[in-house]
Write a protein that holds these residues in place. Structure first.
Motif, mmCIF file in Angstrom:
data_model
loop_
_atom_site.group_PDB
_atom_site.id
_atom_site.type_symbol
_atom_site.label_atom_id
_atom_site.label_comp_id
_atom_site.label_asym_id
_atom_site.label_seq_id
_atom_site.Cartn_x
_atom_site.Cartn_y
_atom_site.Cartn_z
ATOM 1 N N LEU A 31 -6.728 4.814 -2.785
ATOM 2 C CA LEU A 31 -5.604 4.036 -2.234
ATOM 3 C C LEU A 31 -5.539 4.158 -0.709
ATOM 4 O O LEU A 31 -5.249 3.191 -0.010
ATOM 5 C CB LEU A 31 -4.276 4.497 -2.852
ATOM 6 C CG LEU A 31 -4.021 4.066 -4.306
ATOM 7 C CD1 LEU A 31 -2.761 4.748 -4.848
ATOM 8 C CD2 LEU A 31 -3.888 2.543 -4.418
ATOM 9 N N VAL A 32 -5.827 5.357 -0.205
ATOM 10 C CA VAL A 32 -5.866 5.544 1.253
ATOM 11 C C VAL A 32 -6.966 4.661 1.837
ATOM 12 O O VAL A 32 -6.764 3.946 2.830
ATOM 13 C CB VAL A 32 -6.102 7.026 1.627
ATOM 14 C CG1 VAL A 32 -6.358 7.186 3.123
ATOM 15 C CG2 VAL A 32 -4.916 7.890 1.195
ATOM 16 N N ILE A 44 0.081 13.463 3.835
ATOM 17 C CA ILE A 44 -0.772 12.325 4.212
ATOM 18 C C ILE A 44 -0.023 11.019 3.969
ATOM 19 O O ILE A 44 0.009 10.125 4.822
ATOM 20 C CB ILE A 44 -2.100 12.342 3.415
ATOM 21 C CG1 ILE A 44 -2.938 13.564 3.791
ATOM 22 C CG2 ILE A 44 -2.906 11.057 3.645
ATOM 23 C CD1 ILE A 44 -4.013 13.921 2.770
ATOM 24 N N PHE A 45 0.611 10.938 2.803
ATOM 25 C CA PHE A 45 1.389 9.738 2.461
ATOM 26 C C PHE A 45 2.499 9.488 3.490
ATOM 27 O O PHE A 45 2.672 8.374 3.979
ATOM 28 C CB PHE A 45 1.974 9.894 1.049
ATOM 29 C CG PHE A 45 3.156 9.017 0.794
ATOM 30 C CD1 PHE A 45 3.027 7.628 0.817
ATOM 31 C CD2 PHE A 45 4.405 9.568 0.535
ATOM 32 C CE1 PHE A 45 4.124 6.815 0.599
ATOM 33 C CE2 PHE A 45 5.506 8.756 0.321
ATOM 34 C CZ PHE A 45 5.364 7.371 0.353
ATOM 35 N N GLU A 46 3.232 10.541 3.845
ATOM 36 C CA GLU A 46 4.338 10.397 4.806
ATOM 37 C C GLU A 46 3.825 9.920 6.167
ATOM 38 O O GLU A 46 4.420 9.062 6.805
ATOM 39 C CB GLU A 46 5.091 11.730 4.982
ATOM 40 C CG GLU A 46 6.074 12.045 3.850
ATOM 41 C CD GLU A 46 7.177 10.976 3.731
ATOM 42 O OE1 GLU A 46 7.493 10.299 4.732
ATOM 43 O OE2 GLU A 46 7.703 10.801 2.615
ATOM 44 N N ALA A 56 0.835 -1.207 0.000
ATOM 45 C CA ALA A 56 0.000 0.000 0.000
ATOM 46 C C ALA A 56 0.869 1.257 0.000
ATOM 47 O O ALA A 56 0.568 2.235 -0.696
ATOM 48 C CB ALA A 56 -0.925 -0.009 1.216
ATOM 49 N N VAL A 57 1.961 1.222 0.776
ATOM 50 C CA VAL A 57 2.883 2.367 0.820
ATOM 51 C C VAL A 57 3.496 2.599 -0.556
ATOM 52 O O VAL A 57 3.575 3.737 -1.032
ATOM 53 C CB VAL A 57 3.993 2.139 1.883
ATOM 54 C CG1 VAL A 57 5.073 3.208 1.777
ATOM 55 C CG2 VAL A 57 3.390 2.122 3.287
ATOM 56 N N LYS A 72 3.274 5.366 9.955
ATOM 57 C CA LYS A 72 2.249 4.843 10.885
ATOM 58 C C LYS A 72 1.833 5.880 11.914
ATOM 59 O O LYS A 72 1.546 5.544 13.073
ATOM 60 C CB LYS A 72 2.750 3.557 11.571
ATOM 61 C CG LYS A 72 3.182 2.491 10.561
ATOM 62 C CD LYS A 72 3.409 1.145 11.231
ATOM 63 C CE LYS A 72 3.821 0.113 10.169
ATOM 64 N NZ LYS A 72 4.027 -1.224 10.699
ATOM 65 N N ASP A 73 1.814 7.141 11.497
ATOM 66 C CA ASP A 73 1.412 8.241 12.370
ATOM 67 C C ASP A 73 -0.087 8.495 12.147
ATOM 68 O O ASP A 73 -0.496 9.297 11.307
ATOM 69 C CB ASP A 73 2.260 9.483 12.019
ATOM 70 C CG ASP A 73 1.739 10.756 12.655
ATOM 71 O OD1 ASP A 73 0.861 10.686 13.556
ATOM 72 O OD2 ASP A 73 2.213 11.840 12.252
#
Lengths: 247, 247
Positions: B153-154, B199-201, B122-123, B206-207
């Protein structure tokens, strides 16, 4: 080489799509009669069997209503729209915990909006539902349909048609799955009624924070009921009601 | 008197419903070939034209895949499922602000879950999407499809199939409506890229709180863009893309 990739579209599908486009554009309005087969054959240059198949697709999509010999333009009902999605969720073996999580996100937010936006008519509909639920529990009757309806009424009061349509299949699949808890846990009916009453009162008083808080508690309680009943929420959901395909 | 109320169900619909039930029960599995017309005629005691019409309904519902002369059982795609709901939202003249509100509730919650549950795959998919968005903006190309894909994707990374299916039509209708802002507000592309990157970062690290906060900001920014562009979000949404009916 590229030519091979071209997908043939059957003419009845093209006809159906053209009619949908006319409805979307507003050239054909709700309540209008669909042009006769002869007119459609003429306008689109196709034969009768193509017209019949195209019209059947539109009927299937809930966009035509039979009235005697006439076919009237209509919009698909929320139930019709939900049926296809609902069936797909059963096929994909969506787990009860996934549906639960979905409503844990949606329903408290919708309860909050409902408290801010509810009309008098919405309050009356909720009051009637809570009363009917109380009476059904007194008689020992099942309340599954009333439970589904209560949450749909809250969503309706929130006055957001996009969310209303999107959440419908989740409610229709999740609440029947609660039946197993209702039969195993004696206090489940009372707890449901207490929560529905509190949510209804908060919405009536336009107490947005209260409506959210009580809905959150209520959906949490659903999970707790499963734990007490010793049923695994990872179980895939099953189709409890008939889908609308045979109506 | 009651007899009048009985609704006749055409035999092709009953056949389709029986086949669906076989698929739901798992007697017909994905990849299995549908029994031949002759076998279906025999098993259900109906004629060929009834079988053909019933099979067509199933195809229409995205449950059959043509492979040469064979028809294989399949599950409807998210896009196919969404198409009907999407069309209904256009018919009901759902306003842009309703779609926006729906995603303002759903997408921050999904971003939070995505940060908790995302897989390495997913990442990677999100990283590729963000990179492609950056390149498209550099070239001055439209990023609507990439924007829809990013949010999907999110939702996929959040690993909740019920919500994934439910939110799909909202994303497909809302993000194309942002095009008007993109063309009127010069900084909109940069703001979109900044938000998607953040958002991706957060999801990668895992934040969960960070992913939720940035998604909330990002969806808020959508509304701000509309204000800056001077476009009214009470406008009913329009069908931008072709529906799948003609595929």
């Amino acid at each position: 080489m590229e030519v091979e990739k071209i997908q043939r579209v059957p003419s009845y599908k093209m006809l159906a799509e053209a009619l949908v486009q006319n409805i979307l554009d507003g050239r054909l309005k709700v309540g209008d009669a669909l042009p006769t087969e002869a007119v459609l054959c003429d306008s689109f240059g196709v034969n009768r069997s193509t017209v019949r198949e195209g019209v059947r697709l539109l009927e299937e999509a809930g966009m035509l209503l039979r009235n005697g010999k006439k076919l009237l333009i209509t919009h698909p009902s929320r139930e019709q729209l939900g049926a296809q999605v609902q069936r797909a969720m059963v096929l994909k073996e969506v787990r009860i915990e996934e549906l639960w999580e979905g409503l844990f996100i949606l329903d408290p937010a919708l309860a909050e909006l409902a408290a801010l936006r509810r009309t008098e008519a919405a309050v009356e509909a909720l009051a009637a539902n809570v009363k009917a639920t109380e009476e059904a529990l007194d008689r020992g009757d099942p309340v599954v349909q009333l439970d589904i309806e209560f949450h749909s009424l809250v969503a309706e009061a929130a006055d957001n048609h996009a969310l209303l349509v999107a959440r419908e299949p989740l409610g229709r699949l999740l609440f029947p799955a609660f039946d197993v808890v209702m039969t195993k846990v004696g206090s489940a009916g009372d707890r449901l009624l207490t929560a529905h009453t509190a949510i209804f009162e908060a919405i009536r008083k336009k107490d947005a924070a209260g409506a959210r808080k009580w809905m959150e508690k209520h959906i949490q309680d659903f999970k707790r009921g499963y734990e007490v009943a010793g049923v695994d929420m990872r179980t895939p959901v099953v189709q409890v009601q008939k889908t609308s395909a045979a109506r």
